[in-house]
Design an enzyme around this catalytic site. Structure first.
Site, PDB file in Angstrom:
ATOM      1  N   GLU A 172       0.902  -1.158  -0.142  1.00 24.69           N
ATOM      2  CA  GLU A 172       0.010  -0.013  -0.102  1.00 24.69           C
ATOM      3  C   GLU A 172       0.915   1.266  -0.229  1.00 24.69           C
ATOM      4  O   GLU A 172       1.894   1.208   0.352  1.00 24.69           O
ATOM      5  CB  GLU A 172      -0.970  -0.108   1.235  1.00 24.69           C
ATOM      6  CG  GLU A 172      -1.819  -1.153   1.177  1.00 24.69           C
ATOM      7  CD  GLU A 172      -2.868  -1.272   2.244  1.00 24.69           C
ATOM      8  OE1 GLU A 172      -4.083  -1.390   2.052  1.00 24.69           O
ATOM      9  OE2 GLU A 172      -2.453  -0.990   3.215  1.00 24.69           O
ATOM     10  N   CYS A 182       6.425  -7.267   7.033  1.00 26.74           N
ATOM     11  CA  CYS A 182       7.447  -6.714   7.817  1.00 26.74           C
ATOM     12  C   CYS A 182       7.981  -7.866   8.666  1.00 26.74           C
ATOM     13  O   CYS A 182       7.010  -8.460   9.247  1.00 26.74           O
ATOM     14  CB  CYS A 182       7.097  -5.415   8.512  1.00 26.74           C
ATOM     15  SG  CYS A 182       8.601  -4.591   9.515  1.00 26.74           S
ATOM     16  N   GLY A 240       6.733  -2.309   5.883  1.00 25.28           N
ATOM     17  CA  GLY A 240       7.917  -2.601   5.963  1.00 25.28           C
ATOM     18  C   GLY A 240       8.961  -1.724   6.635  1.00 25.28           C
ATOM     19  O   GLY A 240       8.709  -0.631   7.072  1.00 25.28           O
ATOM     20  N   GLU A 241      10.152  -2.412   7.231  1.00 23.08           N
ATOM     21  CA  GLU A 241      11.283  -1.477   7.683  1.00 23.08           C
ATOM     22  C   GLU A 241      12.344  -1.403   6.713  1.00 23.08           C
ATOM     23  O   GLU A 241      13.121  -2.016   6.505  1.00 23.08           O
ATOM     24  CB  GLU A 241      11.970  -2.591   8.767  1.00 23.08           C
ATOM     25  CG  GLU A 241      13.102  -2.109   9.607  1.00 23.08           C
ATOM     26  CD  GLU A 241      13.465  -0.533   9.819  1.00 23.08           C
ATOM     27  OE1 GLU A 241      12.728  -0.495  11.269  1.00 23.08           O
ATOM     28  OE2 GLU A 241      13.959   0.180   9.053  1.00 23.08           O
ATOM     29  N   CYS A 295      -1.784   5.799  10.275  1.00 17.55           N
ATOM     30  CA  CYS A 295      -0.429   4.987  10.624  1.00 17.55           C
ATOM     31  C   CYS A 295      -0.621   3.645  11.342  1.00 17.55           C
ATOM     32  O   CYS A 295      -1.532   3.457  12.247  1.00 17.55           O
ATOM     33  CB  CYS A 295       0.272   6.039  11.677  1.00 17.55           C
ATOM     34  SG  CYS A 295       1.936   5.485  11.937  1.00 17.55           S
ATOM     35  N   ASN A 352      -4.357   3.136  16.212  1.00 19.15           N
ATOM     36  CA  ASN A 352      -5.285   2.863  15.319  1.00 19.15           C
ATOM     37  C   ASN A 352      -5.635   1.122  15.758  1.00 19.15           C
ATOM     38  O   ASN A 352      -4.953   0.414  15.230  1.00 19.15           O
ATOM     39  CB  ASN A 352      -5.025   3.106  13.933  1.00 19.15           C
ATOM     40  CG  ASN A 352      -4.943   4.506  13.542  1.00 19.15           C
ATOM     41  OD1 ASN A 352      -5.978   5.172  13.437  1.00 19.15           O
ATOM     42  ND2 ASN A 352      -3.681   5.031  13.336  1.00 19.15           N
ATOM     43  N   CYS A 374       6.008  -5.376  14.941  1.00 25.48           N
ATOM     44  CA  CYS A 374       5.727  -4.691  16.339  1.00 25.48           C
ATOM     45  C   CYS A 374       4.226  -4.850  16.828  1.00 25.48           C
ATOM     46  O   CYS A 374       3.493  -5.213  15.979  1.00 25.48           O
ATOM     47  CB  CYS A 374       6.026  -3.050  15.821  1.00 25.48           C
ATOM     48  SG  CYS A 374       7.684  -2.620  15.502  1.00 25.48           S
ATOM     49  N   SER A 416      11.983   6.262   8.232  1.00 24.60           N
ATOM     50  CA  SER A 416      11.542   5.914   9.547  1.00 24.60           C
ATOM     51  C   SER A 416      11.749   4.611   9.963  1.00 24.60           C
ATOM     52  O   SER A 416      11.526   3.507   9.076  1.00 24.60           O
ATOM     53  CB  SER A 416       9.931   5.914   9.543  1.00 24.60           C
ATOM     54  OG  SER A 416       9.342   5.410  10.641  1.00 24.60           O
ATOM     55  N   CYS A 476       1.268  -2.764  15.272  1.00 22.27           N
ATOM     56  CA  CYS A 476       1.337  -2.598  13.765  1.00 22.27           C
ATOM     57  C   CYS A 476       0.663  -3.804  13.109  1.00 22.27           C
ATOM     58  O   CYS A 476       0.832  -4.774  13.101  1.00 22.27           O
ATOM     59  CB  CYS A 476       2.838  -2.496  13.377  1.00 22.27           C
ATOM     60  SG  CYS A 476       2.928  -2.161  11.650  1.00 22.27           S
ATOM     61  N   CYS A 490       3.447   8.449   1.404  1.00 27.11           N
ATOM     62  CA  CYS A 490       3.855   7.479   2.502  1.00 27.11           C
ATOM     63  C   CYS A 490       4.131   6.109   1.873  1.00 27.11           C
ATOM     64  O   CYS A 490       3.470   5.466   0.982  1.00 27.11           O
ATOM     65  CB  CYS A 490       2.939   7.269   3.652  1.00 27.11           C
ATOM     66  SG  CYS A 490       3.225   6.049   4.716  1.00 27.11           S
ATOM     67  N   SER A 503      11.002   4.824  15.617  1.00 28.78           N
ATOM     68  CA  SER A 503       9.741   4.597  16.287  1.00 28.78           C
ATOM     69  C   SER A 503      10.329   4.018  17.735  1.00 28.78           C
ATOM     70  O   SER A 503      11.062   3.020  18.023  1.00 28.78           O
ATOM     71  CB  SER A 503       9.209   3.126  15.626  1.00 28.78           C
ATOM     72  OG  SER A 503       8.981   3.462  14.258  1.00 28.78           O
ATOM     73  N   LEU A 504       9.890   5.038  18.668  1.00 29.13           N
ATOM     74  CA  LEU A 504      10.531   4.693  19.989  1.00 29.13           C
ATOM     75  C   LEU A 504       9.374   4.011  20.734  1.00 29.13           C
ATOM     76  O   LEU A 504       9.611   2.677  21.197  1.00 29.13           O
ATOM     77  CB  LEU A 504      11.039   5.908  20.771  1.00 29.13           C
ATOM     78  CG  LEU A 504      11.768   6.218  21.734  1.00 29.13           C
ATOM     79  CD1 LEU A 504      13.166   5.455  21.367  1.00 29.13           C
ATOM     80  CD2 LEU A 504      11.875   7.621  22.213  1.00 29.13           C
ATOM     81  N   HIS A 505       8.024   4.417  20.976  1.00 32.22           N
ATOM     82  CA  HIS A 505       7.147   3.705  21.641  1.00 32.22           C
ATOM     83  C   HIS A 505       7.121   3.425  22.888  1.00 32.22           C
ATOM     84  O   HIS A 505       6.279   2.922  23.689  1.00 32.22           O
ATOM     85  CB  HIS A 505       6.652   2.468  20.769  1.00 32.22           C
ATOM     86  CG  HIS A 505       6.469   3.016  19.403  1.00 32.22           C
ATOM     87  ND1 HIS A 505       5.620   3.877  18.794  1.00 32.22           N
ATOM     88  CD2 HIS A 505       7.263   2.405  18.129  1.00 32.22           C
ATOM     89  CE1 HIS A 505       5.639   3.997  17.545  1.00 32.22           C
ATOM     90  NE2 HIS A 505       6.490   3.113  17.066  1.00 32.22           N
TER      91      HIS A 505
HETATM   92  S1  SF4 Z   1       5.731  -0.473  13.145  1.00 33.38           S
HETATM   93 FE1  SF4 Z   1       7.342  -0.580  11.159  1.00 33.38          FE
HETATM   94  S2  SF4 Z   1       8.824  -1.718  11.789  1.00 33.38           S
HETATM   95 FE2  SF4 Z   1       7.249  -2.435  13.121  1.00 33.38          FE
HETATM   96  S3  SF4 Z   1       6.228  -3.931  12.264  1.00 33.38           S
HETATM   97 FE3  SF4 Z   1       5.184  -2.207  11.661  1.00 33.38          FE
HETATM   98  S4  SF4 Z   1       6.152  -1.770   9.498  1.00 33.38           S
HETATM   99 FE4  SF4 Z   1       7.612  -3.189  10.854  1.00 33.38          FE
END
Ligand code: SF4
Length: 380
Positions: free
Chosen positions: A92, A112, A168-169, A348, A305, A116, A200, A119, A105, A222-224
């Site tokens: 996407e 991925c 993806g990363e 996001c 979300n 996370c 990112s 996600c 984006c 991405s800290l979180h």
């Molecule tokens: S937040 Fe980014 S790194 Fe983490 S699972 Fe989702 S796409 Fe992958």
């Protein structure tokens, strides 16, 4: 032999390819401009290229777009495209228009592998890396499609900013990412400024260092979570590259970065990472124990979300605002991200595409997770 996809090349790569065809670099520049600035996919259109070169290209190369599966347009102007990348995988791409900018984006992988917790892409699992051409094709399509759709005048651009924040990363697909970034930045390509292209990452420390050397653009991390115990649960890559190493890499990155700060993303999860003590911990983390260990940063708080498999909930608005105030009072520039494209699942962390999970991430993550406590050692 299958034809070469010219979207796979940055300008240096295209010049090298043209050299193999007996052509000089200025021909590669012309060709690159036709492809990326004018959106041409047909060599016959490229009127200032010698007929002999056009014939050579027609027999050996293509400009390969991604196959569009669907488009969804939100009431707020956000547009989400789903592209087929073969073998049952789809990725996407999201366009987010604002008054003063148009942000795209872009996805870097089909799925991925980082996984996370919060996600939707991570829950899909991982299938494969996208090629440079597949990354660039998202921008190529969006820019030229939107110019027509929005009736833009010659020379006007639809997309002013790119964020590598789709599926993806990106730093786990480094070899394909860098030529794609260079194409975005190139004055003969999309001419985007380094400040307006953001990678990112969830914190692939060695690749943050490589990016600093090879192609420094704006960096979002991405800290979180404000400590390793919680971040190990939310962003499993933290077990490999814990916070102290990650923040050191951020400090090193700033020496070459086009901006003088790192953007830290922090997804607000109800009862997980959103209480005042955790805000204090976060402040201490980015300020560091000594002045020289401070990481100049902006904090971007992201309302979660929710999606059913996550077992997590969005922090209430008043808690998010209180968290933001606490950070601001400590002198940290803090924003709360507006959610965009909610009605089309384009916000996001909601991008899921369709992925043939080859890593069993999905299976590992489908165990119910209701609440993650910082003290919990391992939920996987
Ligand atoms: S937040 Fe980014 S790194 Fe983490 S699972 Fe989702 S796409 Fe992958």
């Amino acid at each position: 032999m299958s034809p070469v996809n010219l979207l796979d090349f940055d300008l240096d790569g295209l010049a090298a390819h043209c050299q193999t065809l007996g052509e000089k670099r200025f021909r590669a520049v012309q060709l690159f401009r036709w492809i990326h600035q004018k959106g041409a996919a047909d060599f016959g259109q490229m009127s200032d290229l010698a007929k002999s070169l056009r014939d050579k290209l027609a027999g050996s190369a293509v400009i390969r777009p991604l196959a569009l599966l669907s488009e969804q347009a939100s009431t707020d102007g956000t547009i989400k495209w789903l592209f087929d990348v073969g073998n049952g995988d789809a990725v996407e791409t999201v366009f987010i228009p604002e008054d003063d900018r148009g942000t795209l984006c872009v996805s870097s992988q089909a799925g991925c592998a980082v996984g996370c917790r919060f996600c939707s892409t991570g829950h899909q699992g991982f299938s494969r890396n996208l090629s440079t051409g597949e990354i660039v094709a998202q921008l190529w399509f969006a820019e030229h499609h939107l110019r027509q759709r929005l009736g833009l005048a010659a020379g006007e651009r639809a997309i002013s900013n790119v964020v590598m924040m789709g599926m993806g990363e990106p730093l786990q697909n480094y070899a394909a990412l860098v030529p794609a970034l260079r194409t975005m930045l190139d004055d003969h390509g999309y001419g985007l400024s380094r400040r307006r292209v953001t990678v990112s990452t969830s914190g692939v420390v060695p690749m943050i260092d490589r990016l600093r050397e090879d192609c420094p653009v704006a960096l979002a991390v991405s800290l979180h979570a404000p400590n390793d115990a919680l971040r190990d649960q939310l962003v499993p890559l933290n077990r490999k590259y814990p916070l102290a190493e990650l923040l050191q890499a951020c400090r090193r990155y700033l020496a070459s970065a086009p901006r003088d700060f790192i953007t830290f993303e922090y997804c607000m999860l109800d009862g997980v990472n959103d209480d005042p003590e955790q805000a204090r911990e976060l402040i201490a983390l980015v300020h560091g124990p000594r002045a020289e260990q401070r990481v100049p940063c902006k904090l971007n708080l992201i309302p979660f979300n929710p999606f059913p498999a996550s077992g997590l909930k969005r922090s209430p608005r008043e808690r998010v605002m209180a968290f933001a105030r606490q950070l601001q009072e400590a002198g940290i520039v803090t924003t709360v991200r507006k959610t965009r494209g909610d009605d089309i699942d384009a916000a996001c962390g909601q991008l899921a595409g369709e992925v043939q999970d080859r890593t069993r991430v999905h299976k590992r993550m489908t165990r119910p997770v209701i609440r993650i406590e910082p003290s919990t050692q391992d939920l996987t």
